[in-house]
Design a protein around this motif. Sequence first.
Motif, PDB file in Angstrom:
ATOM      1  N   THR A  57       1.364   7.085   4.501  1.00 12.17           N
ATOM      2  CA  THR A  57       2.494   7.681   3.774  1.00 12.17           C
ATOM      3  C   THR A  57       3.163   8.778   4.595  1.00 12.17           C
ATOM      4  O   THR A  57       4.377   9.011   4.473  1.00 12.17           O
ATOM      5  CB  THR A  57       2.022   8.233   2.417  1.00 12.17           C
ATOM      6  OG1 THR A  57       1.494   7.145   1.637  1.00 12.17           O
ATOM      7  CG2 THR A  57       3.176   8.858   1.647  1.00 12.17           C
TER       8      THR A  57
ATOM      9  N   VAL B  33      -3.083   2.642  -6.052  1.00  9.57           N
ATOM     10  CA  VAL B  33      -4.368   1.980  -5.817  1.00  9.57           C
ATOM     11  C   VAL B  33      -4.976   1.647  -7.180  1.00  9.57           C
ATOM     12  O   VAL B  33      -5.341   2.539  -7.944  1.00  9.57           O
ATOM     13  CB  VAL B  33      -5.320   2.884  -5.006  1.00  9.57           C
ATOM     14  CG1 VAL B  33      -6.685   2.209  -4.839  1.00  9.57           C
ATOM     15  CG2 VAL B  33      -4.708   3.220  -3.649  1.00  9.57           C
TER      16      VAL B  33
ATOM     17  N   TYR C 149      -1.421  -4.950   1.009  1.00 12.97           N
ATOM     18  CA  TYR C 149      -2.078  -4.068   0.030  1.00 12.97           C
ATOM     19  C   TYR C 149      -3.517  -3.704   0.405  1.00 12.97           C
ATOM     20  O   TYR C 149      -3.947  -2.576   0.191  1.00 12.97           O
ATOM     21  CB  TYR C 149      -2.070  -4.760  -1.336  1.00 12.97           C
ATOM     22  CG  TYR C 149      -2.443  -3.875  -2.500  1.00 12.97           C
ATOM     23  CD1 TYR C 149      -1.744  -2.702  -2.770  1.00 12.97           C
ATOM     24  CD2 TYR C 149      -3.485  -4.229  -3.351  1.00 12.97           C
ATOM     25  CE1 TYR C 149      -2.086  -1.897  -3.852  1.00 12.97           C
ATOM     26  CE2 TYR C 149      -3.823  -3.441  -4.447  1.00 12.97           C
ATOM     27  CZ  TYR C 149      -3.122  -2.273  -4.684  1.00 12.97           C
ATOM     28  OH  TYR C 149      -3.459  -1.478  -5.757  1.00 12.97           O
TER      29      TYR C 149
ATOM     30  N   LYS D 260      -7.608   4.699  -0.196  1.00 15.16           N
ATOM     31  CA  LYS D 260      -6.889   5.940  -0.495  1.00 15.16           C
ATOM     32  C   LYS D 260      -6.622   6.733   0.785  1.00 15.16           C
ATOM     33  O   LYS D 260      -5.536   7.310   0.969  1.00 15.16           O
ATOM     34  CB  LYS D 260      -7.696   6.785  -1.477  1.00 15.16           C
ATOM     35  CG  LYS D 260      -7.802   6.163  -2.861  1.00 15.16           C
ATOM     36  CD  LYS D 260      -8.739   6.995  -3.740  1.00 15.16           C
ATOM     37  CE  LYS D 260      -8.976   6.345  -5.086  1.00 15.16           C
ATOM     38  NZ  LYS D 260      -9.966   7.102  -5.896  1.00 15.16           N
TER      39      LYS D 260
ATOM     40  N   LYS E 195      -3.864   4.888   2.682  1.00 13.90           N
ATOM     41  CA  LYS E 195      -2.586   5.073   1.974  1.00 13.90           C
ATOM     42  C   LYS E 195      -2.016   6.471   2.253  1.00 13.90           C
ATOM     43  O   LYS E 195      -0.825   6.611   2.567  1.00 13.90           O
ATOM     44  CB  LYS E 195      -2.783   4.879   0.475  1.00 13.90           C
ATOM     45  CG  LYS E 195      -1.507   5.066  -0.355  1.00 13.90           C
ATOM     46  CD  LYS E 195      -1.767   4.805  -1.823  1.00 13.90           C
ATOM     47  CE  LYS E 195      -0.560   5.087  -2.688  1.00 13.90           C
ATOM     48  NZ  LYS E 195       0.602   4.229  -2.363  1.00 13.90           N
TER      49      LYS E 195
ATOM     50  N   ILE F  29       0.813  -1.213   0.000  1.00 12.06           N
ATOM     51  CA  ILE F  29       0.000   0.000   0.000  1.00 12.06           C
ATOM     52  C   ILE F  29       0.849   1.266   0.000  1.00 12.06           C
ATOM     53  O   ILE F  29       0.445   2.298  -0.541  1.00 12.06           O
ATOM     54  CB  ILE F  29      -0.982   0.001   1.199  1.00 12.06           C
ATOM     55  CG1 ILE F  29      -2.048   1.079   1.007  1.00 12.06           C
ATOM     56  CG2 ILE F  29      -0.235   0.142   2.518  1.00 12.06           C
ATOM     57  CD1 ILE F  29      -3.205   0.988   1.981  1.00 12.06           C
ATOM     58  N   LEU F  30       2.046   1.189   0.584  1.00  8.27           N
ATOM     59  CA  LEU F  30       2.911   2.363   0.645  1.00  8.27           C
ATOM     60  C   LEU F  30       3.684   2.598  -0.646  1.00  8.27           C
ATOM     61  O   LEU F  30       4.069   3.729  -0.949  1.00  8.27           O
ATOM     62  CB  LEU F  30       3.907   2.225   1.799  1.00  8.27           C
ATOM     63  CG  LEU F  30       3.340   2.356   3.215  1.00  8.27           C
ATOM     64  CD1 LEU F  30       4.399   1.991   4.231  1.00  8.27           C
ATOM     65  CD2 LEU F  30       2.814   3.758   3.470  1.00  8.27           C
TER      66      LEU F  30
END
Length: 264
Positions: A226, A148, A189, A219, A222, A143-144
Motif C-alpha cells: 500500500t 483481508v 489477492y 496483512k 498488504k 490485495i491493494l
Amino acid sequence: MKGEQFYNWISASHKIFETFEDRKEVYIYCLRWVDEYFEKGRFTFTEDMKNNLLESVSKLYIKDKDVENFLKLEYRRFIVNISKNNNKLAFAYAPYLMFWNVRRFEEYFKVDKNFNLVKYFDKLNEYIRGFNTVFKILRGRHILDDDVDEKSIKILLGELNQILKNLSPLNQNEYIMAIKILHIIAPYYFPLLDNPIIEALNRVVDVGKDEEGYLRYIKFIKDFLTNYYFECKRLENEFNLPIIKLLDEALYVRYSMDLVRHLR
C-alpha cells in the motif's frame, strides 16, 4: 524505500527471474488455464504447450538422483494426459504445483515410486469442487483494494491443507502447496510463500506455517504494498502480472534462487 527504488527493485528482479528461470512459462500457462476454466468450464491445451512443458521437465533440477527418473517419467505421463482432463480445475493448475513445489513431489516419490499424478489431481479435483463458488468470489479481489477476509481465508486454507494432507503419502501439513493453489486461483489477492522466504521474513513478521501465520503475512504484504500503490499499479500494467507475483519473484531472487547453479 522510496517509490522509485521499489519500482526499480521489482523491475530488475523480474528481469533476472525471466533470464534465469526455466519454469517461468508454467506459471503463465496455468494462470491462463485457470482463467479459461472459470470462463468456459474447460481450458485449451495446445500441442506447443505440451511440448514446452515436456521440454521443461528435461531441464528440471532434481536433487535426489534416486527418484529423478521415476519423477520425470511420471511428470511426462501426466503432461500427455492433461488434454483429456481439460474440464477439471485441478488439472489447470497442476503443472504450477508440480514445477514450483517440486521438492515436495520429490519427497512423495521417495516414499512411493509408484506415485500417480493423474490419480492425485483427479482426487484433488473431486475434493475441492465444492469450493468453486468461493473461488469465484475471491478471484475478483485485489490485495491493494480489498480488505483481508480473515474468517474466509482461515477456513479455506485450513480445509485445503487438510485435503492435501490426506492425499499426501507423507500425511503431513501442506500449507505451502495450499497457498500456491489459493494464489493461482486468485492471483491478485493471495500472496505466495516458500520456505526460504518464510525463514527470511520471520525476522520482521511471524510467518508461521498455519492459518494464523499466513493471515499475518497477508496483512504485512498488504501494508507494505500500500505504501507503493501507484508503483504497484504501474508495474502490473507494464508486465501484465499481479504485483503479488512480481514481489514474489523479487523475494525469490533474493532468498531462494540458486544463481550459482544457473551460472555454471
